[in-house]
Structures are given as C-alpha cells and as structure tokens.
Design a protein around this motif. Structure first.
Motif, PDB file in Angstrom:
ATOM      1  N   HIS A 126       0.817  -1.211   0.000  1.00 19.74           N
ATOM      2  CA  HIS A 126       0.000   0.000   0.000  1.00 19.74           C
ATOM      3  C   HIS A 126       0.865   1.281   0.000  1.00 19.74           C
ATOM      4  CE1 HIS A 126      -3.613   2.318   0.957  1.00 19.74           C
ATOM      5  NE2 HIS A 126      -2.905   2.963   1.853  1.00 19.74           N
ATOM      6  N   GLY A 159      -2.152   5.967   8.957  1.00 25.18           N
ATOM      7  CA  GLY A 159      -1.435   4.854   9.577  1.00 25.18           C
ATOM      8  C   GLY A 159       0.080   5.017   9.532  1.00 25.18           C
ATOM      9  N   GLU A 185      -3.185  10.240  12.232  1.00 17.66           N
ATOM     10  CA  GLU A 185      -3.799   9.669  13.437  1.00 17.66           C
ATOM     11  C   GLU A 185      -3.868  10.747  14.530  1.00 17.66           C
ATOM     12  OE1 GLU A 185      -1.394   6.388  14.612  1.00 17.66           O
ATOM     13  OE2 GLU A 185      -2.696   5.798  16.274  1.00 17.66           O
ATOM     14  N   ASP A 188      -6.573  13.119  13.713  1.00 13.71           N
ATOM     15  CA  ASP A 188      -7.876  12.487  13.962  1.00 13.71           C
ATOM     16  C   ASP A 188      -8.202  12.433  15.457  1.00 13.71           C
ATOM     17  OD1 ASP A 188      -8.178  12.086  11.255  1.00 13.71           O
ATOM     18  OD2 ASP A 188      -7.531   9.996  11.290  1.00 13.71           O
ATOM     19  N   PRO A 199     -13.210  11.681   9.619  1.00 12.90           N
ATOM     20  CA  PRO A 199     -11.807  11.885   9.960  1.00 12.90           C
ATOM     21  C   PRO A 199     -11.509  13.348  10.287  1.00 12.90           C
ATOM     22  CG  PRO A 199     -12.050  11.684   7.587  1.00 12.90           C
ATOM     23  CD  PRO A 199     -13.422  11.558   8.176  1.00 12.90           C
ATOM     24  N   GLU A 205      -8.308  21.254   9.057  1.00 12.27           N
ATOM     25  CA  GLU A 205      -7.803  22.130   7.986  1.00 12.27           C
ATOM     26  C   GLU A 205      -8.754  23.302   7.758  1.00 12.27           C
ATOM     27  OE1 GLU A 205      -7.590  20.531   3.957  1.00 12.27           O
ATOM     28  OE2 GLU A 205      -6.171  22.102   3.404  1.00 12.27           O
ATOM     29  N   VAL A 292      -2.919  12.900   4.237  1.00 14.81           N
ATOM     30  CA  VAL A 292      -2.657  14.231   4.798  1.00 14.81           C
ATOM     31  C   VAL A 292      -2.079  15.183   3.739  1.00 14.81           C
ATOM     32  CG1 VAL A 292      -1.515  15.470   6.700  1.00 14.81           C
ATOM     33  CG2 VAL A 292      -2.310  13.137   7.061  1.00 14.81           C
ATOM     34  N   ASN A 295      -3.870  18.242   2.305  1.00 18.30           N
ATOM     35  CA  ASN A 295      -3.963  19.491   3.068  1.00 18.30           C
ATOM     36  C   ASN A 295      -3.217  20.634   2.359  1.00 18.30           C
ATOM     37  OD1 ASN A 295      -3.090  21.499   5.161  1.00 18.30           O
ATOM     38  ND2 ASN A 295      -4.406  20.191   6.414  1.00 18.30           N
ATOM     39  N   CYS A 322      -4.749  11.318  -3.211  1.00 15.40           N
ATOM     40  CA  CYS A 322      -4.022  11.451  -1.938  1.00 15.40           C
ATOM     41  C   CYS A 322      -4.476  10.368  -0.976  1.00 15.40           C
ATOM     42  CB  CYS A 322      -4.287  12.820  -1.307  1.00 15.40           C
ATOM     43  SG  CYS A 322      -3.458  14.147  -2.171  1.00 15.40           S
ATOM     44  N   GLY A 323      -5.777  10.244  -0.833  1.00 15.78           N
ATOM     45  CA  GLY A 323      -6.323   9.232   0.070  1.00 15.78           C
ATOM     46  C   GLY A 323      -6.193   7.848  -0.566  1.00 15.78           C
ATOM     47  N   ASP A 324      -6.720   6.854   0.112  1.00 21.24           N
ATOM     48  CA  ASP A 324      -6.579   5.493  -0.383  1.00 21.24           C
ATOM     49  C   ASP A 324      -7.358   5.287  -1.680  1.00 21.24           C
ATOM     50  OD1 ASP A 324      -4.990   5.065   1.724  1.00 21.24           O
ATOM     51  OD2 ASP A 324      -6.483   4.004   2.933  1.00 21.24           O
TER      52      ASP A 324
HETATM   53  O1  KG4 Z   1      -3.999   7.721   3.092  1.00 16.68           O
HETATM   54  P1  KG4 Z   1      -5.258   7.724   3.877  1.00 16.68           P
HETATM   55  O2  KG4 Z   1      -6.548   7.976   3.132  1.00 16.68           O
HETATM   56  O3  KG4 Z   1      -5.451   6.381   4.647  1.00 16.68           O
HETATM   57  C1  KG4 Z   1      -4.421   5.708   5.258  1.00 16.68           C
HETATM   58  O4  KG4 Z   1      -3.708   4.955   4.555  1.00 16.68           O
HETATM   59  O5  KG4 Z   1      -4.259   5.948   6.478  1.00 16.68           O
HETATM   60  O6  KG4 Z   1      -5.092   8.821   5.030  1.00 16.68           O
HETATM   61  C2  KG4 Z   1      -6.121   9.101   5.935  1.00 16.68           C
HETATM   62  C3  KG4 Z   1      -5.670  10.246   6.830  1.00 16.68           C
HETATM   63  C4  KG4 Z   1      -6.639  10.536   7.979  1.00 16.68           C
HETATM   64  O7  KG4 Z   1      -5.899  10.620   9.167  1.00 16.68           O
HETATM   65  C5  KG4 Z   1      -7.234  11.884   7.604  1.00 16.68           C
HETATM   66  O8  KG4 Z   1      -7.595  12.672   8.715  1.00 16.68           O
HETATM   67  C6  KG4 Z   1      -6.102  12.513   6.835  1.00 16.68           C
HETATM   68  O9  KG4 Z   1      -5.558  11.463   6.069  1.00 16.68           O
HETATM   69  N1  KG4 Z   1      -6.555  13.592   5.931  1.00 16.68           N
HETATM   70  C7  KG4 Z   1      -6.186  14.885   6.076  1.00 16.68           C
HETATM   71  C8  KG4 Z   1      -6.858  15.603   5.058  1.00 16.68           C
HETATM   72  N2  KG4 Z   1      -7.607  14.717   4.336  1.00 16.68           N
HETATM   73  C9  KG4 Z   1      -7.405  13.486   4.889  1.00 16.68           C
HETATM   74  N3  KG4 Z   1      -5.377  15.480   6.958  1.00 16.68           N
HETATM   75  C10 KG4 Z   1      -5.202  16.801   6.838  1.00 16.68           C
HETATM   76  N4  KG4 Z   1      -5.823  17.564   5.918  1.00 16.68           N
HETATM   77  C11 KG4 Z   1      -6.652  16.999   4.992  1.00 16.68           C
HETATM   78  N5  KG4 Z   1      -7.243  17.762   4.087  1.00 16.68           N
END
Ligand code: KG4
Ligand code: ZN
Length: 361
Positions: A126, A159, A185, A188, A199, A205, A292, A295, A322-324
């Motif tokens: 991942h 994570g 984390e 969160d 989350p 932000e 993150v 952001n 950016c996210g999963d």
């Molecule tokens: O990469 P991801 O989608 O999942 C993991 O592999 O963990 O990351 C999720 C994390 C969460 O902690 C969430 O609060 C954070 O990314 N996140 C952000 C933003 N969007 C998601 N943190 C700061 N600013 C954002 N805009």
C-alpha cells in the motif's frame, strides 16, 4: 497492458483499471459514514462493508473504463464483465500494510477473479502505492511527469509517517518513520477530543484557515534529534492537557486558533525532518503523498521549504489520489508486471497487515 487493481486496506473499497500510469477508472467507495459515529474505523464493520460492496465497485470500474476505451473493452450489456476481463492482463492487489480483516476481502476477491478469468496476481504494498500516486496520469496521459530518480518521499497518512528514499522503480529505503502515532492519526485523535468527528484532518484544515497559529506554541516533537524519525504521541498529549484546562466557552471561542496551532506544530515537525533529510541525502526532488498530503496548508509549507532549498516538490495530481485508492496500486502493478513480479503460489498468498516497504528488485 491493462490492470484491474483492488485496495481494501482500510475504510475505502477501491477498484481501478489502469494502463501504465494512465487511469481509466478509479472507483472509491468511502465507508466514512459507517465509521463516523464510532469516531474511528471499526475493523469488523469495515470488513462487512468491503464484502457488501466489492462486486459493485468492480462492475463500476469496468463500466467506467468502457466509457474511456470502447474499442478495447466492448460495450456494456449482458456478459460485459467476462468480456471486459478478456482485455485485462493482470490483477493487482494490496496485501499490506492495513487492517487484516479489510485486506482479506480484497485478496480473496483477487484470487477469485484470477481463478475465474485465468489471470496472474501482482502483490502491491500500500505504501509504494502512495509513492507512485505522485506519477498517476489521467486517461490522456496528463500530467506527463517523467521519472527523474532519485526522490525523497514523505508519506503522511492515517497509519504512516515515513521518509523514504526512492532510488529507482521498486527500490526504496526507509530513512525515518514515526515511533508512535502517525500524523493523520494525531490529527484524527485531536479532532475527536474536540468533538469534531472523523476523519479529523479535513475538519481541522477548514477550521485552521480562520485561526491564529501563534495562539499557543505546542512542542515540535523530535526537533532536536539528529535522526529522521517522527513522534506524535507527545504532541497529542500536550494538546490534551492544554484543551482540558480550557473552559467550555474558551474551547468554542478558540476552536479555530486551537486547530491552527496544533496543525502548525504537526506540520512543522514534518518540515523539520524533511529539510534534514534533504540536507543529509542531497536529494532535492520531493514527493509528498498520503491522505494528509491533501492538506493545502501542508502543501504550501512544503513548497516554500523545498523551493528555498532549490528543490521541487510533487503531490498527486488529483485530490482523490491522496487518500486510499486502487489506481495507485495499479500503477505499481504495472512496473512489477514489467519485472515479472507476480504471486507464484496463489493458494498461499495472504495479507501481511504489518508489511514494511521493501524493494522488489
Ligand atoms: O492515506 P489515507 O486515506 O489512509 C491511510 O492509509 O491511512 O489517510 C487518511 C488520513 C486521515 O488521518 C485523515 O484525517 C487525513 O488522512 N486527511 C487529512 C486531510 N484529508 C485526509 N489530513 C489533513 N488535511 C486533509 N485535508
Ligand atoms: Zn493509505
């Protein structure tokens, strides 16, 4: 080469169809609404939700790729799934790191499809997916972004918080990582304490935009240490103590300032180590990826720092990368397919929840 990829590592059920670095479809079904009321991801609920949705998400991803590539995938209609699979060369799947019950669903589905349609499986970490997300392209091949090794990747998610040397395709060295909580984390947990839901990162932000970051000087953890590791547990605790001391009215009045001050401390710690890594390695091309990295304030800080050091920083070109997501898994799978990195023994292929980033060349 067409790859169908699956990522069910946490709370997103995602399936993509990619061709090299080009994304034909990247379907992401978020489980946020399911986990929100519990204030975090509940593993068995995640598993059930993945199981309930995975077939639908596969179907959607294939339908979308048909729209992008009619000639290759044929038409929608009866029997379109087996027909579409005739054009798929490999199945890429995340086998770790992540939540065991969640990973299990994606792996089981990959095995089922591989057997049914006689395909080979490509195992993907991942975190290497997050690295390659910075090179993802739309279906027309934009942005071009040629590879220009070596890179320093700062991976920031819920994570993980990792600094990685990326010297060539599929070649990584972890230079530093968090010793306790990941930065996402910590965001969160703090948001949860403030009653802002899950989350927390995106909510903080938004609030921080109208806040004064100099309202309170939270510590910058690991600032003095010479290594490239991170730590967020102390910063989180320091926030907890500060917050507990405030009266309810002040908590409300200062909500934006609290968010801005905490976010600043969290992101400063990232920038301090990023700068140190750039100096230690001499590498000036930076990749910033993971949830993150969505952001905008963090992006601005990173841009400023890297520019001042005469370097350049790249983020995933589209916010949903950016996210999963499974597209990033498909892109890694493409480079692995070229090296013939496939699952040899499908029956024994299993999830590795604590999988570390390892080179496959
Ligand atoms: O990469 P991801 O989608 O999942 C993991 O592999 O963990 O990351 C999720 C994390 C969460 O902690 C969430 O609060 C954070 O990314 N996140 C952000 C933003 N969007 C998601 N943190 C700061 N600013 C954002 N805009
Ligand atoms: Zn992730």
């Amino acid at each position: 080469m067409f790859i169908l990829s699956i990522d069910t590592s946490c709370d997103e059920t995602s399936v993509a169809v990619t061709s090299g670095r080009r994304i034909l479809a990247n379907e992401i079904y978020s489980q946020i609404l399911i986990h929100k009321k519990w204030g975090g991801v509940v593993p068995h609920l995640a598993k059930r939700a993945h199981e309930e949705r995975i077939d639908l998400v596969i179907e959607e991803a294939l339908k979308k790729s048909i729209v992008k590539n009619k000639n290759l995938f044929g038409r929608k209609g009866e029997n379109f799934i087996p027909k579409a699979f005739e054009r798929i060369d490999y199945i890429g799947v995340t086998y770790g790191p992540g939540l065991a019950p969640a990973l299990e669903v994606g792996i089981r589905k990959a095995k089922e499809l591989a057997k049914k349609f006689n395909k080979k499986i490509i195992p993907v970490n991942h975190m290497e997916g997050h690295i390659y997300s910075c090179f993802a392209q739309n279906s027309r091949g934009n942005p071009a972004r040629p590879f220009n090794f070596p890179y320093l990747a700062l991976l920031v998610s819920g994570g993980h918080t990792e600094l990685v040397r990326f010297d060539n395709h599929l070649v990584y060295t972890i230079l530093g990582e968090t010793l306790d909580d990941a930065v996402g984390e910590a965001l969160d947990k703090v948001a949860k304490l403030m009653g802002l839901g899950y989350p927390g990162g995106p909510v903080l932000e938004r609030l921080a935009r109208d806040g004064d970051q100099s309202y309170h000087k939270f510590p910058r953890p690991m600032k003095g240490s010479k290594d490239l590791n991170f730590s967020y547990a102390g910063l989180k605790t320091s926030f907890f103590y500060h917050f507990k001391k405030l009266k309810q009215k002040e908590r409300l009045n200062r909500i934006n300032d609290l968010a801005a001050s905490f976010q600043e401390a969290a992101f400063d710690s990232l920038c301090i180590k990023l700068e140190r890594a750039m100096r230690q390695t001499g590498i000036k091309r930076i990749l910033l990826a993971g949830g993150v990295a969505a952001n905008l304030h963090l992006r601005k800080k990173a841009r400023k720092l890297v520019k001042a050091m005469d370097g350049e920083v790249r983020f995933p070109a589209y916010k949903n990368l950016c996210g999963d997501n499974a597209a990033m898994i498909g892109i890694v799978a493409y480079y692995k397919a070229k090296e013939d990195v496939i699952v040899e023994d499908v029956a024994r292929f299993d999830r590795v929840p604590r999988l570390r980033l390892n080179s496959t060349k």
